[in-house]
Design a protein around this motif. Structure first.
Motif, PDB file in Angstrom:
ATOM      1  N   LEU A   1      -0.619  -0.817 -10.502  1.00 35.53           N
ATOM      2  CA  LEU A   1      -1.782  -0.834  -9.429  1.00 35.53           C
ATOM      3  C   LEU A   1      -2.390  -2.052  -9.653  1.00 35.53           C
ATOM      4  O   LEU A   1      -3.059  -2.375 -10.629  1.00 35.53           O
ATOM      5  CB  LEU A   1      -2.670   0.499  -9.743  1.00 35.53           C
TER       6      LEU A   1
ATOM      7  N   GLU B   1      -5.722   0.686  -2.043  1.00 37.58           N
ATOM      8  CA  GLU B   1      -4.695   0.435  -3.367  1.00 37.58           C
ATOM      9  C   GLU B   1      -3.337  -0.006  -2.887  1.00 37.58           C
ATOM     10  O   GLU B   1      -2.773   0.110  -2.127  1.00 37.58           O
ATOM     11  CB  GLU B   1      -4.661   1.657  -3.982  1.00 37.58           C
ATOM     12  N   LYS B   2      -3.196  -1.041  -3.724  1.00 38.89           N
ATOM     13  CA  LYS B   2      -1.536  -1.725  -3.541  1.00 38.89           C
ATOM     14  C   LYS B   2      -0.894  -1.824  -4.928  1.00 38.89           C
ATOM     15  O   LYS B   2      -1.538  -1.910  -6.059  1.00 38.89           O
ATOM     16  CB  LYS B   2      -1.952  -3.209  -2.753  1.00 38.89           C
ATOM     17  N   PHE B   3       0.503  -1.705  -4.869  1.00 36.45           N
ATOM     18  CA  PHE B   3       1.320  -1.665  -6.096  1.00 36.45           C
ATOM     19  C   PHE B   3       2.299  -2.841  -6.113  1.00 36.45           C
ATOM     20  O   PHE B   3       2.727  -3.210  -4.922  1.00 36.45           O
ATOM     21  CB  PHE B   3       1.883  -0.201  -6.076  1.00 36.45           C
TER      22      PHE B   3
ATOM     23  N   GLN C   1       2.985   9.095  -3.572  1.00 35.83           N
ATOM     24  CA  GLN C   1       2.254   9.080  -4.699  1.00 35.83           C
ATOM     25  C   GLN C   1       2.669   9.739  -6.147  1.00 35.83           C
ATOM     26  O   GLN C   1       2.353   9.122  -7.025  1.00 35.83           O
ATOM     27  CB  GLN C   1       0.807   9.798  -4.329  1.00 35.83           C
TER      28      GLN C   1
ATOM     29  N   SER D   1       0.969  -1.274   0.163  1.00 34.09           N
ATOM     30  CA  SER D   1      -0.068   0.053   0.012  1.00 34.09           C
ATOM     31  C   SER D   1       0.982   1.338  -0.034  1.00 34.09           C
ATOM     32  O   SER D   1       2.111   1.298   0.070  1.00 34.09           O
ATOM     33  CB  SER D   1      -1.068   0.123   1.412  1.00 34.09           C
TER      34      SER D   1
ATOM     35  N   ARG E   1       4.507   4.487 -13.008  1.00 38.18           N
ATOM     36  CA  ARG E   1       3.397   4.003 -13.487  1.00 38.18           C
ATOM     37  C   ARG E   1       3.344   4.156 -14.877  1.00 38.18           C
ATOM     38  O   ARG E   1       3.282   3.436 -15.950  1.00 38.18           O
ATOM     39  CB  ARG E   1       2.178   4.024 -13.044  1.00 38.18           C
TER      40      ARG E   1
ATOM     41  N   GLY F   1      -7.778  -1.792  -6.343  1.00 41.65           N
ATOM     42  CA  GLY F   1      -8.500  -0.407  -6.090  1.00 41.65           C
ATOM     43  C   GLY F   1     -10.123  -0.739  -5.816  1.00 41.65           C
ATOM     44  O   GLY F   1     -10.618  -1.730  -5.276  1.00 41.65           O
TER      45      GLY F   1
END
Length: 245
Positions: free
Chosen positions: A52, A60-62, A38, A12, A45, A55
């Motif tokens: 991502l 949200e996790k990446f 962010q 996150s 991204r 969502g």
């Protein structure tokens, strides 16, 4: 984190911020806020380096896409990760740290990985290759790399060829990623040191590299000792509180 704490991966924004601001095993150390993290994620991204994956109302996790983005294998990514986390280090230091993520038995096993990353333009030597040789990643902006060399006391050990080598996967020859609007990243291919370098100068560079590595180790040991002392003090205070002392 995907390699060392897979149970907590993907990450996150809050977990990413905590990881970025971690004080141990980081060089340089940072103090980022959520907005900065962010912004960095948005840029990565666009570059095709991060995705991502969760969502729509949930947290949200990446996850990273570095295998494809850099064009590397597992052991190569472990080495790149350590260089990105800690900066310049000797091959001995690098082997010990990267081996925590992927099996790298000894310096002999590390050398072909280093050579491969060097050929891909992702890694450079800051001192002459050999005993005490110091390496770092090659993702610095030019002014950042100049600062790194200055801090280490090294000159231009690696000289780029007249024609740039192929950039990492997903990056065009101009240094841009797949997305034409993503920021430029400086990739400098490197080659072996010029033959004109004298042996004495090479030995001096090696000694400087070893001294710099020792300074980093001392700083890390001091930080670990301070952290351990603080933890012991907290435990002692808790024990006193429980005993009513």
């Amino acid at each position: 984190k995907a390699k060392t704490t897979p149970e907590n991966y993907p990450l996150s924004i809050n977990a990413l911020m905590n990881g970025c601001n971690q004080k141990s095993n980081r060089a340089p150390q940072m103090t980022l806020d959520e907005g900065q993290v962010q912004d960095a994620l948005d840029s990565l991204r666009k570059s095709g380096a991060v995705a991502l994956i969760q969502g729509d109302g949930r947290v949200e996790k990446f996850r990273h896409l570095l295998y494809d983005w850099l064009g590397v294998e597992k052991a190569e990514l472990a080495v790149m990760t350590e260089l990105l986390l800690r900066g310049a280090q000797t091959l001995g230091e690098l082997r010990g740290r990267a081996a925590r993520m992927e099996p790298i038995k000894d310096i002999g096993a590390l050398q072909p990985i280093v050579d491969s990353l060097r050929q891909k333009g992702l890694l450079i030597y800051l001192t002459s290759p050999g005993r005490g040789g110091v390496v770092t990643h090659n993702l610095y902006q030019p002014q950042e790399l100049t600062k790194v060399r200055s801090e280490l006391g090294s000159g231009e050990v690696d000289e780029g060829p007249s024609q740039p080598m192929a950039p990492p996967a997903g990056v065009s020859a101009s240094g841009m990623s797949r997305d034409p609007h993503s920021p430029t990243i400086a990739y400098r291919a490197d080659a072996a040191p010029p033959a004109s370098k004298s042996t004495d100068n090479g030995d001096l560079q090696e000694l400087r590299g070893e001294i710099a590595a020792l300074k980093r180790e001392v700083a890390e040991l001091r930080e670990q000792a301070e952290s351990t002392a603080s933890e012991l003090q907290r435990e002692l205070n808790d024990l006193k509180s429980q005993l009513g002392v």
